[in-house]
Design an enzyme around this catalytic site. Structure first.
Site, PDB file in Angstrom:
ATOM      1  N   ASP A 214       0.845  -1.204   0.000  1.00  0.00           N
ATOM      2  CA  ASP A 214       0.000   0.000   0.000  1.00  0.00           C
ATOM      3  C   ASP A 214       0.879   1.251   0.000  1.00  0.00           C
ATOM      4  OD1 ASP A 214      -2.349  -1.465   0.197  1.00  0.00           O
ATOM      5  OD2 ASP A 214      -2.580  -1.177   2.350  1.00  0.00           O
TER       6      ASP A 214
ATOM      7  N   ARG B 270      -1.399  -0.543  -8.471  1.00  0.00           N
ATOM      8  CA  ARG B 270      -2.791  -0.225  -8.141  1.00  0.00           C
ATOM      9  C   ARG B 270      -2.900   1.299  -8.202  1.00  0.00           C
ATOM     10  NH1 ARG B 270      -3.740  -0.856  -2.205  1.00  0.00           N
ATOM     11  NH2 ARG B 270      -4.250  -3.045  -2.567  1.00  0.00           N
TER      12      ARG B 270
ATOM     13  N   GLY C 193      -5.770   8.580  -3.647  1.00  0.00           N
ATOM     14  CA  GLY C 193      -4.918   8.985  -2.525  1.00  0.00           C
ATOM     15  C   GLY C 193      -5.766   9.402  -1.344  1.00  0.00           C
TER      16      GLY C 193
ATOM     17  N   HIS D 278     -14.156   4.032  -6.425  1.00  0.00           N
ATOM     18  CA  HIS D 278     -15.610   3.840  -6.385  1.00  0.00           C
ATOM     19  C   HIS D 278     -16.300   4.926  -7.190  1.00  0.00           C
ATOM     20  CE1 HIS D 278     -13.643   2.796  -2.556  1.00  0.00           C
ATOM     21  NE2 HIS D 278     -14.233   1.651  -2.779  1.00  0.00           N
TER      22      HIS D 278
ATOM     23  N   ARG E 141     -11.875   6.444   5.758  1.00  0.00           N
ATOM     24  CA  ARG E 141     -13.089   6.155   4.963  1.00  0.00           C
ATOM     25  C   ARG E 141     -14.151   7.221   5.242  1.00  0.00           C
ATOM     26  NH1 ARG E 141      -9.475   3.187   3.776  1.00  0.00           N
ATOM     27  NH2 ARG E 141      -9.218   4.954   2.414  1.00  0.00           N
TER      28      ARG E 141
END
Ligand code: FDA
Length: 304
Positions: A130, A181, A185, A224, A286
């Site tokens: 990541d 990937r 950010g 998304h 999130r």
């Protein structure tokens, strides 16, 4: 404003300690975190595979303060890789270098990650590193490159489209055959090094996506955002790029409708499944992306 507040909250060690130990905190996190144990993550992985999607499992954690914590987390990753192989699950793993002790003892951390990548190779699997805040960007890419040299195809990088440097990084990684990937950010970065306006971050995302898809390397498009997904699909169709030559990626618990829709339409989808007790900074990031989630999560908790 909410984004800044949640990102600031994600860095609060005091709130983190209280939240992660509380029962209500664990309940709040369950919308975006698959559970606390390896078994929880494996069960969520099997369910996701059954829905036609592959998985990347992440043992939550970052910024460990000693080598023992890093070794403990590496042992969980080993167990996870072994279980994935034993159960024939369609899954790889994602990890953060600061979780493997990068800021505590770099040499030890490099050894730990090299051991995991080598183990993944023995099991015909893959480790995604990541990307964290910009103070770690160069070092993270250097480490991924070094590991790719020793275990080609067994390790991949993450590129953030909000960073101005990313186009150079993408071109270089593609030339070296390193899987990327691409995401927008998730950290707060200053204007000197990062695009600040959504349109600029999105335009950069589309630019980088095109370079990646043309490269012939198997990459992941992690978003998304329906506009980014449409742009990717349109570009793949226009350039005759096979839907098998890259994958979309989304986070566990976010836009399940879109995840299922993409699979139904014949695109590849990988779901990033986080698990573990150290869920607090992940959840706050999130919420920073979509503060409305805070209301949604609270409503669910009280409904239950
Ligand atoms: P954006 O934030 O522009 O949102 C577009 C739309 O997507 C929203 O309008 C909403 O519909 C939906 N959406 C987005 N976030 C949502 C949420 N939390 N809840 C509900 N709906 C939401 N970052 C990083 O810095 N380093 C990394 O290594 C990774 N790794 C990573 C892996 C994977 C698989 C994904 C999908 C993402 C990451 N990220 C990441 C996070 C990434 O950088 C980014 O912060 C989020 O994906 C949100 O950006 P979007 O592209 O989804 O769009």
């Amino acid at each position: 404003m909410f984004r800044t507040i949640f990102i600031a909250l994600s860095e609060s060690t005091m709130l983190r300690a209280v939240a992660e130990r509380s029962r209500i905190g664990r309940r709040l996190s369950s919308r975006f975190v698959a559970g606390m144990t390896v078994q929880d993550a494996l069960a969520a992985t099997a369910r996701t595979n059954a829905a036609g999607m592959t998985v990347s499992v992440d043992n939550l954690g970052e910024n460990v303060t000693n080598v023992e914590e890093a070794s403990h987390s590496a042992a969980l990753y080993r167990e996870m890789l072994d279980e994935i192989a034993k159960r024939k699950l369609q899954a790889n793993v994602s990890l953060k270098l600061t979780h493997m002790g990068l800021d505590v003892e770099e040499a030890v951390s490099r050894r730990i990650v090299a051991g995991l990548v080598s183990h993944a190779g023995e099991l015909d699997n893959f480790v995604r590193v990541d990307m964290e805040g910009s103070s770690h960007t160069q070092k993270t890419l250097d480490i991924v490159r070094e590991l790719h040299g020793r275990h080609p195809g067994r390790v991949g990088a993450v590129i953030q489209s909000y960073l101005i440097r990313s186009e150079d990084d993408v071109r270089r990684l593609c030339a070296e055959g390193i899987r990327i990937r691409l995401c927008k950010g998730a950290y707060k970065e200053p204007a000197g090094i990062a695009f600040q306006a959504k349109e600029d971050v999105d335009a950069s995302f589309v630019r980088l996506m095109k370079i990646m898809l043309r490269s012939g390397v198997y990459h992941g498009i992690a978003t998304h955002d329906p506009a980014m997904i449409e742009a990717t699909k349109a570009f793949a169709r226009a350039e005759n790029i096979s839907p098998d030559s890259f994958e979309f990626q989304m986070l566990y618990g976010i836009r399940r409708d879109m995840q299922e829709g993409l699979v139904k339409d014949g695109w590849r989808m990988r779901v990033y499944i986080p698990f573990g007790t150290e869920w607090y900074p992940y959840l706050m990031r999130r919420l920073a992306e979509r503060p409305a989630n805070a209301i949604f999560i609270l409503k669910n908790v009280f409904r239950r």
